[in-house]
Enzyme design. Structure first.
Site, mmCIF file in Angstrom:
data_model
loop_
_atom_site.group_PDB
_atom_site.id
_atom_site.type_symbol
_atom_site.label_atom_id
_atom_site.label_comp_id
_atom_site.label_asym_id
_atom_site.label_seq_id
_atom_site.Cartn_x
_atom_site.Cartn_y
_atom_site.Cartn_z
ATOM 1 C CE LYS A 15 -3.473 -2.807 2.197
ATOM 2 N NZ LYS A 15 -4.689 -2.899 2.957
ATOM 3 C CD GLU A 101 -6.684 -0.401 1.176
ATOM 4 O OE1 GLU A 101 -5.603 -0.192 0.616
ATOM 5 O OE2 GLU A 101 -6.794 -1.162 2.165
ATOM 6 N N GLY A 239 -0.765 -5.627 6.104
ATOM 7 C CA GLY A 239 -0.011 -5.310 7.322
ATOM 8 C C GLY A 239 1.129 -6.271 7.636
HETATM 9 P P1 PGA Z 1 -4.383 -6.608 5.423
HETATM 10 O O1 PGA Z 1 -4.540 -6.088 3.911
HETATM 11 O O2 PGA Z 1 -3.575 -7.895 5.337
HETATM 12 O O3 PGA Z 1 -3.633 -5.526 6.132
HETATM 13 O O4 PGA Z 1 -5.738 -6.848 5.949
HETATM 14 C C1 PGA Z 1 -4.794 -6.985 2.881
HETATM 15 C C2 PGA Z 1 -4.985 -6.229 1.596
HETATM 16 O O5 PGA Z 1 -5.542 -5.124 1.625
HETATM 17 O O6 PGA Z 1 -4.591 -6.707 0.520
#
Ligand code: PGA
Length: 257
Positions: A15, A101, A239
């Site tokens: 991200k 997102e 994360g």
């Molecule tokens: P997350 O994110 O492991 O932090 O839940 C997963 C993703 O958005 O691909």
């Protein structure tokens, strides 16, 4: 996982995290921990500006680098966007398409997801196409229909050879970044449903060759149980992919016999 028919792929989605120097530090930290990947493929999708640096930092490893988004046009007046050829030329092998997102904050739709998937494949990139329902949609009982629609839209117009190169990531929106993982059973059911949709549209051989990942709070503790599901062929990890120890533990979980 099903090692006979398809690749297991563990992909990190960084991200909007890590500068170039932090990317290099991560590479140096994780290299001695990783050992041999065996059959599992490892990908890190990083901010576009850091792709060349990440490719260099992971040069002597089997970690492939990917982008987190692309545009579907080959060039033009799209301020702030990057093309698939730009990603390809700096060494990206994968690109995430339609992350929730992007759908939520940047008006990504099933139509643009389809266009981007076509563009990525034409450039020789492997798209990681994200699909997933919100909590409201799950509670209303429309998860299956919604996922079927998203998958069909994403793959529309692709031939069998192209579909085999697409990675589908099932990411329930309510599980992303919330610490609330889908149970292995819930995740396994939807991934099996996705494979059934592909089977219906493209036949059994294509369906069994497609890598389907789970994403949404996958971490060092729950990865092994999720990956033990027959239709979950890897993970898209946010994360937990930012920490070398956790990411290595997840890779190792995918390399279990
Ligand atoms: P997350 O994110 O492991 O932090 O839940 C997963 C993703 O958005 O691909």
């Amino acid at each position: 996982m099903n090692l006979k028919y398809r690749k297991t792929i563990i992909a990190g989605n960084w991200k909007m995290n890590k500068t170039l120097s932090e990317t290099k530090a991560f590479a140096e930290a994780i290299k001695p921990m990783m050992g041999k990947h065996k059959w599992c493929e490892v990908v890190l999708c990083v901010p576009a500006v850091n792709i060349p640096g990440a490719v260099k930092a992971f040069k002597d490893t089997r970690v492939a680098i990917g982008g987190e988004n692309c545009h579907y046009e080959a060039s033009g007046a799209f301020t702030g966007e990057v093309t698939v050829e730009m990603l390809k030329e700096v060494g990206a092998k994968y690109v995430i398409i339609g992350h929730s997102e992007r759908r939520q904050y940047y008006n990504e739709t099933d139509i643009t997801v389809n266009k981007k998937t076509h563009a990525a494949l034409a450039a020789g990139l492997r798209p990681i196409v994200c699909v997933g329902e919100s909590l409201e949609q799950r509670e209303m009982g429309v998860t299956e229909e919604l996922i079927a629609y998203q998958v069909k839209m994403a793959l529309s117009g692709l031939n069998e050879g192209q579909v085999r190169r697409v990675v589908i990531a099932y990411e329930p929106i309510w599980a992303i970044g919330t610490g609330k993982t889908a149970t292995a059973q819930q995740a396994g059911e939807v991934c099996a449903h996705i494979r059934a949709i592909i089977r219906k549209e493209y036949g059994a051989r294509v369906a069994r060759a497609v890598t389907i990942q789970y994403g949404g709070s996958m971490n060092a503790k729950n990865a092994a149980e999720l990956l033990a599901q027959p239709d979950i062929d890897g993970g898209l990890i946010g994360g937990a992919s930012l920490k070398p120890e956790d990411f290595t533990t997840i890779i190792n979980a995918a390399n279990q016999d």
